[in-house]
Write a protein that holds these residues in place. Structure first.
Motif, mmCIF file in Angstrom:
data_model
loop_
_atom_site.group_PDB
_atom_site.id
_atom_site.type_symbol
_atom_site.label_atom_id
_atom_site.label_comp_id
_atom_site.label_asym_id
_atom_site.label_seq_id
_atom_site.Cartn_x
_atom_site.Cartn_y
_atom_site.Cartn_z
ATOM 1 N N UNK A 324 20.011 -49.993 11.548
ATOM 2 C CA UNK A 324 20.771 -49.549 10.385
ATOM 3 C C UNK A 324 21.125 -48.066 10.520
ATOM 4 N N UNK A 325 21.716 -47.517 9.464
ATOM 5 C CA UNK A 325 22.183 -46.126 9.498
ATOM 6 C C UNK A 325 21.024 -45.154 9.754
ATOM 7 N N UNK A 326 19.861 -45.415 9.136
ATOM 8 C CA UNK A 326 18.722 -44.519 9.304
ATOM 9 C C UNK A 326 18.285 -44.469 10.765
ATOM 10 N N UNK A 327 18.264 -45.635 11.436
ATOM 11 C CA UNK A 327 17.887 -45.683 12.843
ATOM 12 C C UNK A 327 18.907 -44.953 13.710
ATOM 13 N N UNK A 328 20.206 -45.091 13.373
ATOM 14 C CA UNK A 328 21.249 -44.400 14.133
ATOM 15 C C UNK A 328 21.078 -42.886 14.034
ATOM 16 N N UNK A 329 20.814 -42.391 12.828
ATOM 17 C CA UNK A 329 20.644 -40.944 12.647
ATOM 18 C C UNK A 329 19.442 -40.450 13.459
ATOM 19 N N UNK A 330 18.341 -41.197 13.426
ATOM 20 C CA UNK A 330 17.165 -40.807 14.190
ATOM 21 C C UNK A 330 17.460 -40.792 15.693
ATOM 22 N N UNK A 331 18.209 -41.797 16.163
ATOM 23 C CA UNK A 331 18.549 -41.867 17.589
ATOM 24 C C UNK A 331 19.432 -40.696 17.999
ATOM 25 N N UNK A 333 19.542 -37.743 16.605
ATOM 26 C CA UNK A 333 18.715 -36.536 16.610
ATOM 27 C C UNK A 333 17.902 -36.428 17.908
ATOM 28 N N UNK A 334 17.486 -37.580 18.452
ATOM 29 C CA UNK A 334 16.682 -37.574 19.668
ATOM 30 C C UNK A 334 17.525 -37.369 20.923
ATOM 31 N N UNK A 335 18.727 -37.983 20.963
ATOM 32 C CA UNK A 335 19.494 -38.009 22.205
ATOM 33 C C UNK A 335 20.416 -36.812 22.385
ATOM 34 N N UNK A 336 20.958 -36.275 21.303
ATOM 35 C CA UNK A 336 21.923 -35.173 21.444
ATOM 36 C C UNK A 336 21.309 -33.963 22.145
ATOM 37 N N UNK A 337 20.109 -33.493 21.772
ATOM 38 C CA UNK A 337 19.556 -32.318 22.477
ATOM 39 C C UNK A 337 19.267 -32.580 23.953
ATOM 40 N N UNK A 338 19.079 -33.837 24.334
ATOM 41 C CA UNK A 338 18.727 -34.137 25.716
ATOM 42 C C UNK A 338 19.899 -34.483 26.609
ATOM 43 N N UNK A 339 21.137 -34.302 26.122
ATOM 44 C CA UNK A 339 22.301 -34.628 26.944
ATOM 45 C C UNK A 339 22.389 -33.670 28.133
ATOM 46 N N UNK A 340 22.568 -34.244 29.315
ATOM 47 C CA UNK A 340 22.748 -33.430 30.518
ATOM 48 C C UNK A 340 24.190 -32.924 30.583
#
Length: 465
Positions: A324-331, A333-340
């Protein structure tokens, strides 16, 4: 005789010693069991308080989700009539009440005069701003001011950069306040009509305000969400010994709202079941200890399974099983800072075309089956390499990690082709289309809400073309 008495005395002493040792062992065992039971109770109560706090806070996100998709018609608010009020009631107030039990729903003009109002799901006419609680009006004033300030700044920045001013930004705010003396969650959104999103006219939109009181409807919803019983709201700090609770701070500075419920006590329940056995099978002390430990272990596992299930339900759409939307927001938050370097996250917003007609003509069961099958097909496009999300209604999202921008087109084509495939539901062969809007991270922002907003704007532009 003296030796006999000595032996008897020694025997009595030995029996007494053995008895004391057994009693001490049983007392120690009972003490250990009671301590463990108490700690299990404390852990269970602490976990319930965490879940309840999360559930109460999630009410704000739910209201934002409910109001975020509502768009005002292009005109007619300056001269509201009975027909327009009834139209608004059917498509706004009544739906909000049925979906979320919003006790009050208002649309206010720039002078805080009610254009439309509904109370407890009933259309109410001829209200004035004097009939609306001052704390709710203060929240409305703050949102309207923020809307005007944000869009003026946005326009000035665009002019300085020599760019076309972007569409007006919606402003949402929700607070725990007391409305008419009752604790409630109030939410206000300033959302420009569709015409104001496509031109540069200065416009002060009507403001939508809703109120949901903490009443028996909220009690039933929170009990079901957290799986507790005996929930009640109170202004007092006094509560029964078997109750546990949390304190909800009111954003208007008024007295905090306290939420109490019957604390689940799995440890105590286990102790009550094994207490008779401890008195009967004293000679089988070791066996009883094993039973106690195994029972406690089983209880802990059940509690862990319940917690895991509760967390999973909080991040899953119940109809499709998708995130759902809450899971998307959490994902995000986790993936954007780790983008190469060179990597991007593509967020696709999807809106099914033609679903409303199918849902209205064939009924909700057919519509639900169609949504579930579309969700399953969308999830199969990227599999474990991406994320498929359902926001609600006929809105979906797909999150994919890409390295080349031309991958956006290929994924979009696969999405469109997948959705356009006929779907058989309840002996009906159904066809729907899809409209897409895309945003990229980090190109369009580093914050999840900014990416969601950009994708939503892109979707609206695509639908208007």
């Amino acid at each position: 005789m003296g030796k006999f008495l000595d032996r008897r005395w020694v025997g009595d002493q030995l029996v007494a010693v053995v008895g004391l040792l057994v009693a001490a062992a049983m007392a120690a065992l009972l003490g250990v069991v009671m301590i463990v039971a108490e700690r299990v109770d404390e852990h269970s109560s602490a976990r319930e308080r965490e879940l309840m706090q999360s559930a109460v806070i999630a009410l704000k996100a739910k209201i934002q989700s409910d109001l975020g998709s509502f768009s005002l018609p292009d005109a007619g608010f300056d001269r509201p009539d009975g027909e327009r009020s009834r139209w608004l009631h059917r498509h706004f107030g009544s739906r909000l009440y049925k979906a979320g039990r919003y006790d009050e729903a208002h649309i206010l003009d720039s002078l805080d005069r009610p254009i439309y109002s509904s109370l407890n799901g009933m259309l109410v006419q001829n209200l004035s701003s004097f009939d609306i609680d001052l704390r709710l009006l203060a929240l409305v004033s703050g949102v309207r001011s923020n809307f005007q300030s944000a869009n003026v700044i946005q326009k000035l920045l665009a002019e300085d950069a020599g760019e076309v001013a972007p569409p007006p930004t919606s402003v949402f705010r929700s607070e725990f306040i007391r409305v008419n003396g009752r604790p409630a969650i109030a939410a206000v959104i300033a959302n420009a009509p569709i015409f104001a999103r496509s031109d540069n006219r200065a416009y002060a939109p009507p403001v939508v305000a809703v109120v949901s009181y903490f009443d028996h409807h909220a009690i039933r919803a929170l009990e079901a969400e957290v799986s507790v019983t005996g929930l009640r709201f109170s202004d007092s700090t006094k509560h029964a010994g078997a109750e546990t609770g949390i304190e909800v701070a009111m954003d208007d500075g008024s007295m905090p709202l306290r939420v109490y419920w019957q604390a689940s006590r799995p440890g105590t329940a286990i102790l009550e079941r094994i207490a008779p056995a401890l008195g009967v099978i004293t000679l089988f002390f070791g066996f009883v200890t094993l039973v106690v430990l195994r029972t406690m272990r089983a209880s802990t596992q059940e509690l862990a399974v319940s917690e895991r299930r509760a967390v999973e339900m909080a991040y899953r759409d119940p109809l499709t099983g998708l995130a759902n939307r809450l899971k998307l927001v959490e994902t995000l938050k986790e993936q954007i800072p780790g983008l190469a370097p060179g990597q991007k996250l593509a967020l696709f917003f999807l809106d099914l075309d033609g679903f409303k007609d199918i849902n209205d003509t064939l009924g909700h069961p057919v519509g639900d089956e169609l949504l579930a099958m579309v969700g399953e097909r969308l999830e199969g496009i990227l599999g474990s390499k991406g994320m498929t999300v359902r926001f609600g209604g006929d809105e979906f999202a797909v999150l994919a990690q890409i390295s080349q921008t031309d991958e956006i087109g290929r994924i979009s084509e696969r999405i469109i082709e997948t959705v356009r495939q006929p779907v058989t539901a309840a002996e009906h062969v159904l066809h729907v289309g899809v409209t897409l809007g895309v945003s990229l991270a980090p190109d369009h922002g580093h914050e999840p809400e900014e990416l969601l907003r950009r994708a939503d704007i892109a979707l609206y532009k695509a639908k208007s073309e």
